[in-house]
Write a protein that holds these residues in place. Structure first.
Motif, short mmCIF file in Angstrom:
data_model
loop_
_atom_site.label_atom_id
_atom_site.label_comp_id
_atom_site.label_asym_id
_atom_site.label_seq_id
_atom_site.Cartn_x
_atom_site.Cartn_y
_atom_site.Cartn_z
N VAL A 307 0.85 -1.18 0.00
CA VAL A 307 0.00 0.00 0.00
C VAL A 307 0.89 1.23 0.00
N ASP A 308 0.40 2.29 -0.64
CA ASP A 308 1.16 3.54 -0.72
C ASP A 308 0.19 4.70 -0.55
N GLY A 310 1.29 7.79 -0.68
CA GLY A 310 1.88 8.93 -1.37
C GLY A 310 2.79 9.74 -0.48
N THR A 324 -5.71 9.15 -0.59
CA THR A 324 -6.26 8.01 -1.32
C THR A 324 -5.19 6.93 -1.41
N PRO A 325 -5.44 5.71 -0.89
CA PRO A 325 -4.42 4.66 -0.94
C PRO A 325 -4.36 3.99 -2.31
N SER A 326 -3.17 3.51 -2.64
CA SER A 326 -3.00 2.71 -3.85
C SER A 326 -2.18 1.48 -3.48
N GLY A 327 -2.28 0.41 -4.27
CA GLY A 327 -1.51 -0.79 -4.00
C GLY A 327 -2.30 -2.05 -4.26
N ASN A 328 -1.76 -3.19 -3.75
CA ASN A 328 -2.36 -4.50 -3.98
C ASN A 328 -2.81 -5.06 -2.63
N HIS A 332 -8.79 -2.96 3.95
CA HIS A 332 -8.00 -1.90 4.56
C HIS A 332 -8.78 -1.26 5.71
N PRO A 342 -13.06 4.75 1.44
CA PRO A 342 -12.07 4.72 0.36
C PRO A 342 -10.99 5.77 0.53
N THR A 343 -11.33 6.92 1.14
CA THR A 343 -10.35 7.99 1.32
C THR A 343 -10.41 8.49 2.75
#
Length: 536
Positions: A307-308, A310, A324-328, A332, A342-343
């Motif tokens: 997870v990132d 930013g 806002t998270p991004s990743g695989n 969460h 989501p955010t």
């Protein structure tokens, strides 16, 4: 008869055998008598051709031997006599064969014919006596304690004497039936069970008693994984690995990546870090007796979610940062408020943290710092004029901010001198919260510069405003001041630099009356005129 009268038989040659000799005597009267004797003629002896025995080599005191001779002529009535010394003084018997006890030392036996007429020369035969063995005093091994099947050992003995033809024979059983080799410093494979080894001398004549040495055999351990994680997690989740083992053993662990966080001997805790992919955990066991196992290993597939959030963010007072998270990952949770939205929105300074997980139960974390800064406000004041050595301190305010002046300076305050210029400053909290201002320093104008000097003094000795003081004078080391009354009479003239400000007295030191007086300020070739009033 042989011979007659007074003659005797001397010189008569007798043949082999027995002869009877008669003598007859007759006197003159014719009377006679006779007598006889027997002569036996024997043959001269011929010595034996050889002597021999039924055993030329015997063990010490081993039974009996037979002595025999061959050839030669033994006369009638003669004997074959045996001796055990070269001087032929110690007779041990006669005849052939002669049976006697076997000698205890090497002995040469002599035989000759001995008769009535003569004794022949002697012939001899030597009987060698083989020595027996004295048992080894002790047996030893280069390693008395071994691990089962661990290489080789060397067996040795000391002391004792190996007899003639004897060899040191080693056995691996007390019954001395399992022969394993011969000689001293015998190298054999290390046993797999505790074994006593026996050594003795075995020769032609005898076999000695045996000496022995004990070689203790310790078991070789065989550890087995009884607990392991075939799927490890990245990002700090620990994996546990446990093996079986013998009491008192130590264990040596190795991993292809990551860190062993805790080592409990037969178990470890591993942090795989970010080393995703195929990794190896291996271990070997060493018993208290020093026996080492083979290395066993297991394969671990290491992975996990990522997870990132930013880069860190900045907001100004009243603003909002939306994270806002991004990743695989599959699930969460925002740690700050426990939500699964989501955010995440932050409107103040805080560390925003998130926890994510995947289908294997592996976790990952990330965080981002949101920092809220005040919006700075800057006011450098009104444009101004500086003359001479005058200066002004410009203050950008907003303590703790970052400052960038057009002069290149970076402090909150800077000092500016009498040079026509425009001074600007940028004040920042963080990166995005900034404010600017500028001020103009005008070209020197004496009219403007002296426009606001005091125009009233009260020289009454109360210590307040007793002198006509104006700070502008300090900016001109060569300034001169002259003061005139309403009739144009000079009442005061300063020295160069105006170091003794006017105190409302005339040139003679007398107080001047209340009135308005005219002054002339001279700076170089420039003059500035005005009025100042005395009030008492």
């Amino acid at each position: 008869t042989t011979g007659s009268g007074s003659n005797d038989a001397s010189g008569t040659i007798f043949n082999k055998g027995i002869s009877t000799i008669w003598y007859k005597a007759t006197d003159t009267s014719g009377n006679s008598d006779s007598c006889s004797f027997v002569v036996e003629v024997q043959t001269t002896v011929v010595p034996p051709d050889s002597a021999y025995t039924d055993r030329d080599t015997v063990c010490e005191g081993d039974g009996v031997i037979q002595l025999m001779y061959g050839g030669g002529i033994r006369v009638e009535g003669g004997t074959a006599r045996w001796y055990d010394d070269a001087l032929l003084t110690n007779s041990i018997g006669t005849g052939s064969p002669l049976t006697i006890p076997a000698p205890v030392i090497a002995t040469e036996y002599f035989v000759r014919f001995e008769g009535n007429c003569d004794t022949s020369a002697a012939v001899s035969v030597r009987v060698e006596v083989l020595t027996g063995s004295t048992a080894p005093a002790s047996a030893s091994a280069d390693r008395n304690n071994v691990c089962s099947g661990d290489g080789n050992i060397t067996l040795s003995y000391s002391g004792g004497v190996a007899g003639d033809g004897a060899t040191a024979q080693w056995y691996a059983d007390a019954a001395l039936t399992l022969n394993i080799g011969s000689g001293n410093n015998l190298t054999i494979a290390a046993p797999i069970i505790s074994t006593s080894y026996f050594v003795r001398f075995e020769g032609i004549c005898d076999t000695s008693t045996a000496a022995s040495v004990q070689v203790n055999v310790f078991p070789v351990p065989a550890p087995v994984f009884i607990e392991k994680d075939d799927n490890g997690c990245t990002s700090g989740m620990l994996s546990r690995y446990v093996v079986s083992g013998l009491a008192g053993s130590s264990f040596t662990w190795n991993i292809s990546a990551g860190d062993i966080i805790a080592d409990f001997g037969d178990s470890i805790m591993v942090d795989w870090g970010n080393n995703s992919g195929t990794n190896i955990v291996s271990v070997f066991e060493t018993t208290a007796d020093g026996c080492q196992s083979e290395t066993i290993s297991t394969t671990v597939e290491v992975g996990g979610p990522d997870v990132d959030l930013g880069a860190d963010q900045e907001i100004c007072d009243g603003g909002t940062a939306v994270i806002t998270p991004s990743g695989n990952f599959t699930m969460h949770m925002w740690i700050n408020d426990g939500s699964t939205d989501p955010t995440y929105s932050a409107d103040t300074t805080e560390l925003v943290r998130i926890q994510v997980s995947d289908d294997y139960g592996c976790y990952a974390f990330d965080s981002v710092q949101v920092t809220m800064y005040l919006q700075p406000m800057v006011n450098l004041g009104s444009d101004t004029t500086l003359c001479g050595e005058a200066s002004v301190m410009l203050d950008a305010g907003n303590p703790g901010a970052t400052y960038l002046w057009s002069t290149g300076e970076s402090t909150q305050q800077i000092e500016v001198f009498a040079v026509e210029q425009v001074i600007g400053v940028e004040v920042s909290y963080g990166v995005i919260c900034t404010a600017t201002d500028e001020i103009t320093i005008r070209e020197c104008s004496y009219y403007d510069f002296f426009a606001n000097i005091p125009n009233l003094i009260t020289p009454n000795g109360d210590g307040s405003n007793d002198f006509w003081i104006f700070f502008e004078s300090s900016q001109f080391p060569d300034i001169e001041v002259e003061i005139y009354d309403r009739w144009g009479i000079l009442v005061y003239k300063s020295d160069r630099g105006y170091s003794n400000p006017w105190d409302g007295k005339n040139l003679n030191g007398k107080d001047l009356p209340m009135d308005s007086y005219h002054y002339i300020i001279k700076v170089g070739e420039e003059y500035f005129r005005g009025s100042v009033t005395i009030v008492r």
